[in-house]
Design a protein around this motif. Structure first.
Motif, PDB file in Angstrom:
ATOM      1  N   LEU A  49       0.832  -1.215   0.000  1.00  0.00           N
ATOM      2  CA  LEU A  49       0.000   0.000   0.000  1.00  0.00           C
ATOM      3  C   LEU A  49       0.861   1.258   0.000  1.00  0.00           C
ATOM      4  N   ALA A  54      -2.597   7.255  -3.401  1.00  0.00           N
ATOM      5  CA  ALA A  54      -3.967   7.353  -2.897  1.00  0.00           C
ATOM      6  C   ALA A  54      -4.868   7.955  -3.967  1.00  0.00           C
ATOM      7  N   SER A 214      -7.314   4.667   0.282  1.00  0.00           N
ATOM      8  CA  SER A 214      -6.444   3.862  -0.570  1.00  0.00           C
ATOM      9  C   SER A 214      -4.987   4.268  -0.353  1.00  0.00           C
ATOM     10  N   LEU A 218      -4.632   4.271   3.435  1.00  0.00           N
ATOM     11  CA  LEU A 218      -5.189   2.993   3.891  1.00  0.00           C
ATOM     12  C   LEU A 218      -4.155   2.256   4.739  1.00  0.00           C
TER      13      LEU A 218
END
Lengths: 307, 498
Positions: A49, A54, A214, A218
């Motif tokens: 991630l 994002a 995201s 996240l």
């Protein structure tokens, strides 16, 4: 506070944060007769991630971008008052209030970020989170009051070391275990309260509030969730660590306790289905009543057997 | 399984008069006598007319057909108000053929098959206090089909659910008319991929009846004839019941998953793989594709395969029994399922629910009960009508099918791959076949013209009728219980959308 203590805290709590959810998942896989994902999978996911970008919906504002990092920051700050190996890094009278409201700040930031998306799923999830935490917060304070009274202590670090010298003391200790167990299940969004593996938006609580986040945002939320689980389990584990161990032994015992409790959590999750949403408040009330009973017991004890 | 063959001319028994009013009166009278509408559909007939076909199941299980020609602009006075079970049929007639219905409460398009914008549809709305609306779909989390659900919610409680489908409309019925009617099996197998065998059997039975190909079949020249046993029955019954076993296992796995009951999810899921692998050993496809062909069969059954299948059945029975006990014995599972999503028997009858969902509401609707080939297979029903009843229903049917399959194998059946030869189709004939698939009755109706060419193909998946059951089941429930209600019905989007 020495550099060694800071390092130990960072390594233990910071290191357990991405590992414990993996241990729970692995335990569930074992019960389900599957091999399961690697224990470090949550950590790999964080790395993945962090390397992503994002994506922001046009309806969101700066609030949505600030929220994940506020959640992470508040969760890290809250973990500072938790004793892992000997005394906590930060300790002062009434630090349990600080602890509760640092978690409260994280929760508020997460709920505001969720509401900022305008999605009905996130709104419903935030509403459920608010309902459950309204019942849970008094439980934490009542428990702190009960343990503080019976042990005559006023810091979180000292509270987890209160053991029974008589029947009342052990009763309060047992009620602490019950309260903290429910607290961890609710705060860390685990079964039977919430289901972290579900893809069903209509049933989500914690997962619902992070649906639109995201990339690194996240990752921050996932890491904060892991850290919250680690912090909660560390508090619970500390209740079982013998008092008076040298710091290194206490630290190892707490870490081992966290891993054992994560296995226990996974076992509970494997053998029960999730509660109906309407029944969750009743389950949270178990914590509230246990904490209330702890206060009554210690008040009775303090008054020499009279209320 | 059951095929009804009638002349294509508009006829209906019991009434001397003709015309749409008499047809409508006959329909109302039949429903009053306890007949059940199996399907009601139309096709364009001569210029300016539409030929309507109603198929009934009489209380004894026999199928009856009543047809009439009507002027779509005139239509007839709606029956949905008095018989809600007819709502999908009247909506479909209106959407496909422009049949007018006077006084109809809700002529919402079923599939938006003539284009238009499904997303612009004005849903029912609620206002006030804690009421809000939640839209789920049409794109869903997880790898599932598209379909939109609009909830009108009071706090956490569902006031109303409007289900909006049509996103999967592929024009199946039109596609089926483009090719040789004897070579449609590969297409029919994809109408609803999880019900391949039931759909293909319904197709094959209808074609065999039209061609007079199957043993013991009489094509109805004058009066309607119900056809008897066809060749390849045992192989088809094996595939159909294996499909039922596999899909019940898959459904129970999904239900356990949605409840957060990990052991049920993984064990039922593993057993489902075992079941579909057994199907593959019989016909080469895990989904039963290629196993059923008009006049022929793609199933190989020799001593070696029989032994393997027997072992598989024993394994499925043993392991399923164990996980059933854990699943239905878990108090937390029961707490979630009991009383959730209740459809009482009267409501199920009014809505015209079929198959699994109807039987879980206590209605003994099962086409297999009227078929000697499924003798010895009990019609299982549950009285509850809730999610627990639908879960228990699947468990009981699963074991009943396993026992039935064991009984079939006891006769040491042999089967080999054979290419069917289908002769010319009887002219001016309508064949309606009904097969009890795992979800409920699958209906195929094929009609030929004067030269024996296929002029109309009607497909009906049980999902079409049961979606309204789901919409009613979630009323008054918590919105977070919708996923388990949905899973307990386990309906097909593509089967409904065609």
């Amino acid at each position: 506070m020495t550099a060694a203590a800071v390092l130990a805290q960072a390594v233990l709590l910071g290191g357990l944060a991405p590992v414990l959810p993996g241990v729970v998942t692995r335990t569930k896989s074992w019960w389900a007769g599957r091999r399961g994902a690697p224990v470090l999978q949550p950590a790999y996911d964080l790395v993945k991630l962090m390397r992503k970008r994002a994506v922001y919906s046009a309806t969101t504002t700066a609030l949505f971008r600030v929220a994940p990092w506020t959640v992470l920051g508040a969760t890290v700050v809250a973990s500072l008052v938790v004793p892992l190996a000997g005394p906590a890094l930060v300790s002062f009278p009434g630090d349990v209030v600080f602890f509760a409201y640092a978690w409260g700040l994280a929760r508020a930031a997460m709920m505001l970020g969720a509401l900022d998306t305008g999605s009905p799923f996130e709104g419903m999830a935030a509403s459920r989170e608010a309902t459950f935490s309204t019942l849970l917060e008094p439980a934490l304070f009542l428990l702190a009051g009960g343990v503080g009274l019976v042990g005559d202590v006023d810091t979180l670090g000292a509270m987890v070391q209160v053991r029974g010298h008589d029947a009342t003391g052990w009763l309060v200790w047992a009620l602490s275990v019950v309260t903290l167990t429910v607290l961890v299940q609710v705060e860390a969004a685990r079964l039977p309260v919430d289901d972290p593996t579900t893809h069903l938006e209509l049933t989500m609580v914690h997962e619902g509030m992070i649906l639109d986040h995201s990339g690194p945002d996240l990752a921050a939320l996932q890491y904060a969730a892991g850290l919250k689980l680690a912090t909660g389990l560390a508090l619970l584990a500390a209740l079982f660590v013998p008092v008076g161990l040298p710091p290194w032994a206490a630290g190892l015992a707490t870490a081992a306790g966290c891993l054992a409790l994560a296995v226990g959590l996974g076992t509970v999750e494997s053998l029960t289905a999730r509660l109906r949403m309407r029944a969750v408040p009743a389950y949270v009330l178990v914590a509230l009543f246990a904490a209330g009973a702890a206060v009554l017991a210690s008040a009775w004890h303090g008054n020499g057997g009279a209320l | 399984m059951s095929v009804r063959v009638v002349p294509a001319a508009p006829t209906f028994s019991g009434v001397d008069a003709s015309g749409v009013d008499a047809w409508r009166a006959d329909l109302v009278a039949r429903l009053g006598r306890g007949h059940r509408v199996v399907t009601l559909f139309g096709r364009p007939a001569d210029v300016g007319t539409v030929r309507i076909t109603a198929v009934f199941e009489e209380p004894g299980g026999a199928l009856a057909v009543a047809r009439v020609d009507l002027d779509p602009a005139r239509g007839y006075h709606q029956l949905t108000g008095a018989f809600p079970a007819l709502h999908v049929f009247e909506r479909e007639l209106h959407e496909q053929l422009g049949v007018a219905f006077r006084g109809h409460p809700w002529l919402k398009p079923l599939r938006f098959e003539h284009g238009g914008a499904p997303d612009a549809y004005p849903f029912y709305r609620v206002d006030g206090g804690q009421s809000h609306e939640v839209q789920v779909g049409p794109i869903h989390a997880g790898v599932i089909e598209p379909g939109a659900f609009r909830f009108a919610v009071e706090g956490e409680d569902v006031h109303h659910l409007e289900i909006h489908l049509g996103y999967q409309h592929r024009g199946v019925e039109a596609l089926l008319l483009r090719r040789d009617p004897r070579a449609l099996a590969p297409l029919v197998e994809t109408v609803a991929g999880d019900t391949s065998v039931a759909h293909t059997w319904a197709y094959a039975a209808a074609i065999e009846a039209l061609a007079g190909a199957a043993a013991g079949v009489e094509t109805g020249a004058a009066a309607g004839v119900e056809t008897g046993a066809a060749a390849h029955d045992t192989a088809r019954a094996l595939l159909l019941e294996l499909e039922r076993v596999a899909m019940h296992l898959a459904g129970l796995s999904g239900l356990a998953q949605d409840l957060g009951f990990a052991q049920g999810a993984s064990t039922y899921g593993r057993l489902r793989t075992t079941a579909i692998n057994a199907t593959m050993r019989l016909c080469g496809s895990r989904f039963g594709r290629g196993g059923v062909r008009p006049g022929g069969s793609g199933v190989t059954l020799d001593p070696e395969r029989r032994a393997a299948l027997r072992d598989t059945l024993a394994l499925l029975s043993r392991d399923a029994t164990e996980i059933d006990a854990r699943f239905l014995g878990s108090s937390t599972v029961l707490h979630r399922l009991q009383g959730t999503g209740r459809v009482p028997a009267a409501m199920a009858r009014d809505l015209g629910l079929v198959g699994l969902a109807a039987r879980a509401s206590g209605l003994a609707i099962d086409r297999r009960a009227h078929d000697p080939r499924f003798a010895g297979l009990p019609v299982v029903t549950r009285p509850g009508g809730d999610c627990l009843a639908r879960a228990e229903q699947r468990v009981h049917e699963l074991h009943a099918s396993l026992r039935f399959l064991g009984g079939l194998l006891a006769n040491e059946p042999e089967a080999g791959v054979s290419r069917g030869t289908i002769g010319p189709l009887a002219p001016d004939t309508l064949a309606v076949s009904v097969v009890e698939g795992w979800r409920g009755e699958v209906v195929h109706a094929l009609e030929t013209d004067r030269e024996g060419r296929l002029i109309h193909y009607k497909v009906q998946d049980p999902s079409l009728r049961n979606w309204m059951g789901l919409a009613q089941a979630v009323r008054g429930e918590e919105i977070s219980d919708f996923p388990i209600c949905n899973k307990s019905f386990d309906l097909s989007y593509c089967g409904s959308d065609l």
